[in-house]
Structure formats: structure tokens, C-alpha cells
Scaffold this motif. Structure first.
Motif, short mmCIF file in Angstrom:
data_model
loop_
_atom_site.label_atom_id
_atom_site.label_comp_id
_atom_site.label_asym_id
_atom_site.label_seq_id
_atom_site.Cartn_x
_atom_site.Cartn_y
_atom_site.Cartn_z
N ARG A 109 56.35 36.82 31.66
CA ARG A 109 55.97 38.21 31.45
C ARG A 109 54.84 38.32 30.43
N PRO A 110 53.82 39.10 30.75
CA PRO A 110 52.76 39.33 29.77
C PRO A 110 53.26 40.21 28.63
N ASP A 111 52.59 40.10 27.50
CA ASP A 111 52.94 40.94 26.36
C ASP A 111 52.42 42.36 26.53
N VAL A 112 51.36 42.51 27.30
CA VAL A 112 50.76 43.83 27.49
C VAL A 112 49.94 43.83 28.78
N LEU A 113 49.83 44.99 29.40
CA LEU A 113 48.94 45.22 30.53
C LEU A 113 47.71 45.95 30.02
N ILE A 114 46.54 45.46 30.39
CA ILE A 114 45.29 46.12 29.99
C ILE A 114 44.50 46.48 31.24
N PRO A 115 44.38 47.77 31.56
CA PRO A 115 43.58 48.18 32.72
C PRO A 115 42.10 47.99 32.44
N PRO A 146 48.34 40.78 17.13
CA PRO A 146 48.76 39.38 17.04
C PRO A 146 49.82 39.00 18.07
N SER A 147 50.62 39.98 18.50
CA SER A 147 51.69 39.69 19.47
C SER A 147 51.15 39.51 20.89
N TRP A 148 49.89 39.83 21.12
CA TRP A 148 49.31 39.73 22.45
C TRP A 148 48.83 38.31 22.71
N GLN A 149 49.75 37.44 23.02
CA GLN A 149 49.39 36.07 23.36
C GLN A 149 49.08 35.91 24.84
N ARG A 150 49.71 36.75 25.66
CA ARG A 150 49.51 36.70 27.10
C ARG A 150 49.24 38.12 27.60
N VAL A 151 48.11 38.30 28.26
CA VAL A 151 47.67 39.62 28.72
C VAL A 151 47.45 39.57 30.23
N SER A 152 47.84 40.65 30.91
CA SER A 152 47.51 40.80 32.33
C SER A 152 46.54 41.97 32.49
N LEU A 153 45.38 41.69 33.06
CA LEU A 153 44.42 42.74 33.37
C LEU A 153 44.84 43.42 34.67
N ILE A 154 44.67 44.73 34.74
CA ILE A 154 45.01 45.50 35.93
C ILE A 154 43.73 46.08 36.52
N ASP A 155 43.51 45.83 37.81
CA ASP A 155 42.34 46.37 38.49
C ASP A 155 42.71 46.75 39.91
N ASP A 156 41.91 47.61 40.53
CA ASP A 156 42.22 48.01 41.90
C ASP A 156 41.72 46.98 42.90
N VAL A 157 40.45 46.58 42.79
CA VAL A 157 39.87 45.63 43.74
C VAL A 157 39.10 44.55 42.97
N VAL A 158 39.31 43.30 43.35
CA VAL A 158 38.52 42.19 42.83
C VAL A 158 37.72 41.63 44.00
N THR A 159 36.41 41.54 43.82
CA THR A 159 35.54 41.00 44.89
C THR A 159 35.07 39.61 44.49
N THR A 160 33.99 39.53 43.73
CA THR A 160 33.54 38.22 43.25
C THR A 160 34.28 37.79 41.99
N GLY A 161 34.92 38.73 41.32
CA GLY A 161 35.64 38.42 40.09
C GLY A 161 34.78 38.53 38.84
N SER A 162 33.53 38.96 38.97
CA SER A 162 32.63 39.02 37.82
C SER A 162 33.17 39.92 36.71
#
Length: 234
Positions: free
Chosen positions: A119-125, A193-209
Motif C-alpha cells: 500500500r502506498p502512503d499517499v495518492l498524488i493526482p 517524511p512518512s511518504w516513502q511510497r507514493v502512487s501517482l493517479i492519472d486518467d490516461v498514460v500515453t508515452t509516460g512523459s
């Protein structure tokens, strides 16, 4: 008198959507949800994808050759859908037409389908530039993060990162121009400091840039690992 200003029309559409009887956005049939059960079956779920970047692979592979040669800064990317019709229609409605019923359904489906082993520590859109946010009226990635956060009981933070460059839309750019377009576009305002693992949230990823750039900025700020959770991978 007819309203021609989108600033007034878009909010009214959102209100009317909730007041009118519910019907399937795709086929128009009566439905308790934004998309009926039959149309949900038409959505193409992601299968057999590279665990690192989300590219579709053959059955006996787990990581694509590109990631073996030059891995992205994020550790894992999960996409729930392939970016094909009718998923494309749903995402366009959620993104540009302020259809929050569709947007919330997509967030719900993401929360149900994502494999959450660590589990991530936080979700970041992924943030929008303030000018684009004012024009669009909402950030679809924030709305997805809210729904996922509520269902998976993972906190989200939509103010830690900002988009400081009002870059042109990535849609019609080549992979090289996308990388140049998004370079130095993000800043991290704070990183707990508690954010050791983060999950980015996005709608569409194309090239990933975009997610590569934001992931690298977060790693530079002290995050140990960044993953990407997106609705669809093109």
C-alpha cells in the motif's frame, strides 16, 4: 435567453445530470449506474502488461525490453483499461464534459481492479496548471484519486505538487516533443517524511512523459518509490 458562456453551461449540465433519471451514458438504456452492465462488458480490461510501464506483452513476459534497457523512474505502472472505445468515450466525457457520474464510476472501477500488494502512503493526482484548471473547471485526476482514496482507505494529497508551467496539450506531440514539453513542469511544495511510497493517479498514460517527469521530481524530493495508477494506457 440562451446561455453561450461555457462557465455557466458546464455547471448546469452537472446539476441536470444528477436531477434527471439515470440512464447509461453509452447506450441510453435505463441504468442505476452511469454505464449499464452490458456496456461495462464492452470495456477492454488491461491484461498481460509490463509490470514496469504497462505496455501490453505476450503471455510469457513480465517486463518489456524497453524497461529492461532503460527503466522509468517509477517502479510500477498499473492501468485498468486499454485506451480503446468505449473507454475513450467515457474518459473524454469525464475530462471535458464534466460528467462526474462517469468520472466517479471510472474511479470506482479503478479501486476495484487495482492490485494493491504494498500500500502506498499517499495518492498524488497529476496536477493541472491553474489556468487549465480554471478553464476546465475540475481536475479529473483529483476526482479519480478521491474515489480511490475513499474505497481503499489510502489518503490523497492534491496540493503537495504543482504544475508551474502551462504547457501545451501533449495529445498531438511526438514522444520526443512530449518529453521536451513537460520538462521542468512540476514542483514539489512539500514532501512529508512518512511518504516513502507514493502512487501517482492519472486518467490516461500515453508515452509516460508526464508521469516520468513528476515521478523524478518526487524522487528528488526524498520519496523512496513512486508507482503509477492510471485509468487507461494508450
Amino acid at each position: 435567453m440562451m446561455l453561450k458562456d461555457n462557465r455557466f453551461i458546464a455547471p448546469l449540465r452537472s446539476v441536470f445530470h444528477w436531477l434527471l433519471p439515470q440512464s447509461c451514458f453509452l447506450c441510453g438504456a435505463d441504468s442505476e449506474n452511469a454505464v449499464c452492465a452490458l456496456c461495462l462488458q464492452e470495456l477492454m480490461w488491461t491484461k498481460n502488461a509490463c509490470t514496469r510501464c504497462g505496455t501490453v506483452l505476450s503471455l510469457d513476459e513480465h517486463i518489456c525490453g524497453q524497461c529492461l534497457r532503460r527503466p522509468p523512474p517509477y517502479q510500477h505502472l498499473q492501468s485498468v483499461f486499454a485506451y480503446t472505445y468505449p473507454t475513450t468515450k467515457l474518459i473524454q466525457a469525464a475530462k471535458f464534459q464534466r460528467n462526474f457520474a462517469v468520472l466517479h464510476l471510472l474511479g470506482q472501477l479503478m479501486a476495484q481492479q487495482l492490485v494493491v500488494e504494498n500500500r502506498p502512503d499517499v495518492l498524488i493526482p497529476v496536477p493541472l496548471h491553474p489556468h487549465r484548471l480554471r478553464s476546465r473547471g475540475h481536475n479529473q485526476s483529483v476526482e479519480l484519486a478521491k474515489r480511490i482514496s475513499r474505497q481503499l482507505h489510502i489518503p490523497y494529497d492534491d496540493s503537495a505538487c504543482i504544475r508551474r508551467k502551462n504547457t501545451p496539450p501533449q495529445t498531438r506531440l511526438s514522444a520526443r516533443l512530449r518529453r521536451e514539453n513537460i520538462k521542468d513542469a512540476f514542483d514539489v511544495l512539500y514532501c512529508k517524511p512518512s511518504w516513502q511510497r507514493v502512487s501517482l493517479i492519472d486518467d490516461v498514460v500515453t508515452t509516460g512523459s508526464t508521469v516520468k517527469e513528476l515521478a523524478q521530481v518526487l524522487l528528488n524530493a526524498g520519496v523512496k518509490q513512486v508507482d503509477v495508477w492510471c485509468c487507461a494506457k494508450a
